[in-house]
Design a protein around this motif. Sequence first.
Motif, short mmCIF file in Angstrom:
data_model
loop_
_atom_site.label_atom_id
_atom_site.label_comp_id
_atom_site.label_asym_id
_atom_site.label_seq_id
_atom_site.Cartn_x
_atom_site.Cartn_y
_atom_site.Cartn_z
N UNK A 1 36.75 28.81 34.59
CA UNK A 1 37.35 28.91 35.92
C UNK A 1 38.54 29.85 35.81
N UNK A 2 38.59 30.83 36.68
CA UNK A 2 39.67 31.81 36.69
C UNK A 2 40.37 31.72 38.04
N UNK A 3 41.68 31.60 38.01
CA UNK A 3 42.46 31.41 39.24
C UNK A 3 43.53 32.49 39.35
N UNK A 4 43.55 33.16 40.50
CA UNK A 4 44.58 34.16 40.80
C UNK A 4 45.51 33.59 41.85
N UNK A 5 46.80 33.57 41.56
CA UNK A 5 47.78 32.97 42.47
C UNK A 5 48.47 34.04 43.31
N UNK A 6 48.22 34.00 44.62
CA UNK A 6 48.89 34.83 45.62
C UNK A 6 49.11 36.27 45.15
N UNK A 7 48.06 37.04 44.90
CA UNK A 7 48.24 38.44 44.47
C UNK A 7 48.98 39.24 45.54
N UNK A 8 49.76 40.20 45.11
CA UNK A 8 50.53 41.01 46.06
C UNK A 8 49.67 42.03 46.78
N UNK A 9 48.44 42.26 46.30
CA UNK A 9 47.50 43.17 46.95
C UNK A 9 46.09 42.63 46.75
N UNK A 10 45.19 43.03 47.63
CA UNK A 10 43.79 42.66 47.45
C UNK A 10 43.30 43.21 46.11
N UNK A 11 42.68 42.35 45.31
CA UNK A 11 42.38 42.76 43.94
C UNK A 11 41.08 42.15 43.44
N UNK A 12 40.68 42.61 42.28
CA UNK A 12 39.53 42.06 41.57
C UNK A 12 39.94 41.77 40.14
N UNK A 13 39.56 40.61 39.64
CA UNK A 13 39.77 40.26 38.24
C UNK A 13 38.43 40.34 37.52
N UNK A 14 38.43 41.00 36.36
CA UNK A 14 37.20 41.20 35.60
C UNK A 14 37.36 40.63 34.20
N UNK A 15 36.30 40.01 33.70
CA UNK A 15 36.25 39.47 32.35
C UNK A 15 35.04 40.06 31.63
N UNK A 16 35.22 40.43 30.36
CA UNK A 16 34.09 40.93 29.58
C UNK A 16 34.38 40.75 28.09
N UNK A 17 33.31 40.69 27.25
CA UNK A 17 33.50 40.42 25.82
C UNK A 17 34.24 41.54 25.12
N UNK A 18 35.11 41.16 24.20
CA UNK A 18 35.89 42.15 23.44
C UNK A 18 35.20 42.45 22.11
N UNK A 19 35.26 43.74 21.72
CA UNK A 19 34.84 44.12 20.39
C UNK A 19 33.38 44.49 20.25
N UNK A 20 32.62 44.53 21.36
CA UNK A 20 31.21 44.91 21.30
C UNK A 20 31.09 46.36 21.74
N UNK A 21 30.58 47.20 20.85
CA UNK A 21 30.50 48.63 21.11
C UNK A 21 29.70 48.92 22.38
N UNK A 22 30.25 49.77 23.23
CA UNK A 22 29.55 50.21 24.42
C UNK A 22 29.67 49.28 25.61
N UNK A 23 30.36 48.14 25.45
CA UNK A 23 30.49 47.18 26.54
C UNK A 23 31.87 47.30 27.15
N UNK A 24 31.92 47.64 28.43
CA UNK A 24 33.18 47.77 29.13
C UNK A 24 33.28 46.79 30.28
N UNK A 25 34.27 46.97 31.11
CA UNK A 25 34.49 46.08 32.24
C UNK A 25 33.31 46.14 33.20
N UNK A 26 32.91 45.01 33.78
CA UNK A 26 31.82 45.04 34.76
C UNK A 26 32.23 45.82 36.00
N UNK A 27 31.24 46.46 36.60
CA UNK A 27 31.53 47.26 37.80
C UNK A 27 32.02 46.39 38.95
N UNK A 28 31.55 45.15 39.00
CA UNK A 28 31.97 44.22 40.04
C UNK A 28 32.47 42.97 39.36
#
Length: 629
Positions: A519-546
């Motif tokens: 569960x990921x919770x964003x508290x009152x962001x100052x602007x409309x935003x997107x939070x992204x999570x992705x695995x670290x250390x795997x070659x060729x894997x970056x942030x998800x587009x959405x």
Amino acid sequence: ELRWQSTTDYSALTTTPASWDFGDQVIKVNGPAKTFTFHNRGSLAVNLGTGPTVSGATTGFALAADTCYPYPHSIAVGASCSITVVPHPQFAVSSTYSGSVGVLHLIPDGLPDQAVQLREEGRESYSIWLQPGPSRIRFNWGQLPGTIGASLVNYTVYRGTSATNLMPLRQVAAGVMTTVDNSVTPGRVYYYAVQPNYTDQSGGKSPRVAAEAWPKYSSGMYHRLATPARLLSSHSVNAGHPYSLKVLGGHGIPGSHVSAVALNVTAAKPSQTTSVTVYPGGSNRPAQSDLTLAHGSTRSNFALVKVGSTGRITISTSHGTTPVTVDVSGYYSATGLSATYGTGAAGHTFVDSSWILDTKRQGFGPLPHDYYIDAPVDFDPLDTPHITSLAVRITAYGSTGSGSIAAYATGGRLPATSVLSYSANSTTSNYAIVSAGRFFGNNGQPYPSIAFLNRGARPVHLIVTITGYYDDDTFWFGERYTPTAPVHLGVANPLYAGGLRTISPGNHAHTWTAAMNLKIAASAPTATTTLALWPRGISGIGAPAHGQLHANAHQSTVASTPVAVGIGNRFFLRNAAGRTSVNLWSFGTFEAWPAPSARSYASDGTVSAGTPRSAPGPLRTAHHPVRLR
């Protein structure tokens, strides 16, 4: 020469076999040796003045034994001697390298060179490999040893319960290089080898390898409902008066031996700004809620909720009165679930997600009211029959009104449930596990597919990203889910636009953890935003587009989602815009099962540990929205 009833003495030497293809061999390792026998078929002794040599790819073959030694050597009439060659390829076959070719030379005095053609193909692993599964073992093989140019008839598959008692199991036709052994007992180790058969002789056996069959049933499997069910419809939950909801014993859900249920929780138009929390019955309310809502707003969120000891979950709201709707799509088994409910499905979480539907990018335009659209996925045709459900993230945006999205199997029955509620002029995202139907392409081939229906009054754009899938307990490995008590993984305060943090679960994840239920919770962001999570250390894997969470400016938002972990079980967290405080909680883990054994059962080969399957590419076939009638 042609001889008939001749009394004249003569010399003759033959070689058995006359050539040899060692087939696939592991690079920089001595492979199974082959002995070549030189027979004196004449009426005179054959003299060998010099020893054997290998020409061509001399670094790929080595002489291991020589019974013709020492030289000069004489082979008496009717006698023979032999030379043994060991393959030892240095390089793997590639687009520019097709393998090693050599010639074993033995030159008798006064007779032609006994030139034995040799060939091998370097590989990174052995030519036979096993895929243990529930009550079965599947095995594949590559090019196996045999005479060069001989006509292959079939393969003989050998099996035994030890490395020394292999017996013929079955024959497999030429051209087929895989088979499944369904006559195995879970927990028992079986050894296998494969031998090619030619028109006039047999080839060489593969290395012997072994695997242990899995039990047919294990806990942590996902059981989808035939039709998603509504457990609670707009029930008013009052602050200070948690509501206890029975989730077991109805709608196809067993009355016991269930560890968790997959829910979509919707809260609509609370009387005050509030938060809604769903948790196991009989336990304390966790610190992290499932939904945060402003007065009069509507939101939904996926929740994978552990079931309490009484077969119930508890729903609470922090302020005012909130109408709550709860839909269930399936459940996860606990130890001891009756076989009448089947074995369930194994999960597979992708380390990299890809979109399978984008109404804007594909040129469909926003999905109108009461229209549905299919989202097929291009799996390997051999895998398609075994895909039971798709795990997806659904993003709705661009609508001037509010509404909800229903998801169901393509070609299946439309449920009364929903997977996402969206509001006017905002972006909303949610996770869902949806039973897969079949979409037939122009080539007549079926593809696993799910459909989405817009129940809102105004058109809405949809982006659907596939994050994983569930199989019918067929594929190699597969995840099992274990719910846990809530674990706070950390807080990022503040996290600025473009800010990147590494989250490490520590001992809350393990060697074979593939993903975590977060569960990921964003508290009152100052602007409309997107939070992204992705695995670290795997070659060729970056942030998800959405990303996994979309939050409007100044509105606290919570999202639930499984997230694949990277090296050391770590993953990245990134904020797209503004400034916000972020909290992360874990409520369970998805473990690769069974964990590969540390034991090696092979006698002259090695069992290689497998890796989870990779994500299939999305099928982006043009299929326009269709109106529901």
